[in-house]
Design a protein around this motif. Structure first.
Motif, mmCIF file in Angstrom:
data_model
loop_
_atom_site.group_PDB
_atom_site.id
_atom_site.type_symbol
_atom_site.label_atom_id
_atom_site.label_comp_id
_atom_site.label_asym_id
_atom_site.label_seq_id
_atom_site.Cartn_x
_atom_site.Cartn_y
_atom_site.Cartn_z
ATOM 1 N N ASP A 72 0.954 -1.069 0.063
ATOM 2 C CA ASP A 72 -0.036 -0.150 -0.030
ATOM 3 C C ASP A 72 0.826 1.169 0.351
ATOM 4 N N ALA A 129 -7.641 3.728 3.055
ATOM 5 C CA ALA A 129 -6.690 2.703 3.580
ATOM 6 C C ALA A 129 -7.658 1.742 4.519
ATOM 7 N N VAL A 181 -9.621 -0.788 2.614
ATOM 8 C CA VAL A 181 -8.884 -1.206 1.548
ATOM 9 C C VAL A 181 -9.415 -3.179 1.474
#
Length: 312
Positions: A183, A244, A247
């Motif tokens: 990421d 995030a 995700v």
């Protein structure tokens, strides 16, 4: 004089009071322009959310909505260790990935803003990771870190004895950190480009004044650059935190939440509840709980940034 007054009254010259009494016509043109977007948001976001709240208050399994159970789904969810493990995985993912992306992105943007050699070539290349579909990113890193024959697995992981028996994605201790690294690799260039664009838009007048006053680079950065760039920094950080936290694609392709539950984030748990176990009531309750958490967090984030740091 009397003739002038009579003429003024005859021509209907209006007083300030009569002008204020004339009703203003509503300009509907701006509302017409935003209507399609507003209706789309209602249909795509609000209606499904309301339906999710409805399902969370019912016993809903295998596509069948049954009895009204009040808050039983919420109670079972909040007492389920699996939910809190998923919350921990998602929280750890955000707490590591986003600050690293922020620091690396801001540092890279400051370097680019200094006018490095080949900047016109570097900037377009930075778009590549963010432009890649998450599925492609997952497949790429699955090959790079595959077993004992992947490029990084063979040359780095095995040589330094990090993981020797299996792929790093099969290790309960390192799989999550590998996903965090992926990421960071994908979204650090995006933050770098966003911060670089903000730096390019800053006014040059305050910097000239600071140079005349003899301010050094560190004082200029903390007293000028950060305050001027604060709105952009906080908006980009908030967007990355939200993204995030939810995700899904990369984790699903690489580990599917395994090994065990070591990489089972909230999005993966919601997927399993819905499509593996068909426990739609609990999945809807989890969606509502996550929405409430982020609603509170975003409001606190905004108020702190506005009042304490003058970011907005």
């Amino acid at each position: 004089m009397s003739i002038v007054i009579q003429n003024a009254s005859a021509t209907g010259a209006s007083s300030p009071r009569s002008v204020a009494a004339i009703p203003k016509k509503t300009n509907w043109y701006p509302y017409i322009l935003i209507a399609p977007t507003f209706l789309t948001l209602i249909i795509v976001s609000l209606v499904p959310f309301i339906y999710a709240v409805y399902l969370s208050l019912h016993e809903a399994r295998y596509g069948v909505v049954k009895n009204f159970v009040w808050f039983d789904n919420y109670i079972q969810l909040l007492t389920d260790p699996t939910f809190w493990n998923a919350m921990y995985v998602s929280g750890l993912f955000v707490l590591i990935a986003v600050p690293v992306q922020f620091v690396l992105g801001l540092g890279g943007a400051l370097i680019l803003n200094r006018g490095v050699v080949g900047r016109s070539l570097i900037v377009p290349l930075l778009f590549i990771p963010a432009m890649m579909a998450p599925v492609v990113v997952g497949l790429l890193w699955k090959i790079m870190l595959a077993g004992s024959w992947g490029v990084l697995s063979y040359n780095v992981i095995e040589r330094f004895n990090i993981v020797t028996d299996a792929s790093i994605f099969g290790s309960p201790h390192y799989a999550l950190y590998a996903l965090i690294f992926i990421d960071i690799w994908q979204w650090t260039p995006f933050m770098m480009l966003a911060f670089f664009a903000g730096l390019q838009a800053l006014p040059s007048g305050p910097y000239r004044a600071a140079s005349v006053d003899g301010a050094g680079p560190f004082r200029t950065f903390f007293k000028l650059t950060l305050p001027l760039l604060a709105p952009l920094l906080f908006i980009i950080s908030l967007l990355r935190i939200i993204d995030a936290f939810k995700v899904f694609d990369t984790i699903f392709i690489l580990t599917r939440g395994g090994p065990g539950t070591s990489t089972e984030a909230l999005s993966i748990l919601a997927y399993k509840m819905t499509f593996d176990f068909w426990d739609i009531g609990h999945a809807s309750a989890m969606a509502v709980v996550v929405w409430i958490i982020f609603f509170i967090f975003c409001n606190i984030f905004y108020q702190v940034a506005k009042k304490k740091l003058n970011a907005f």
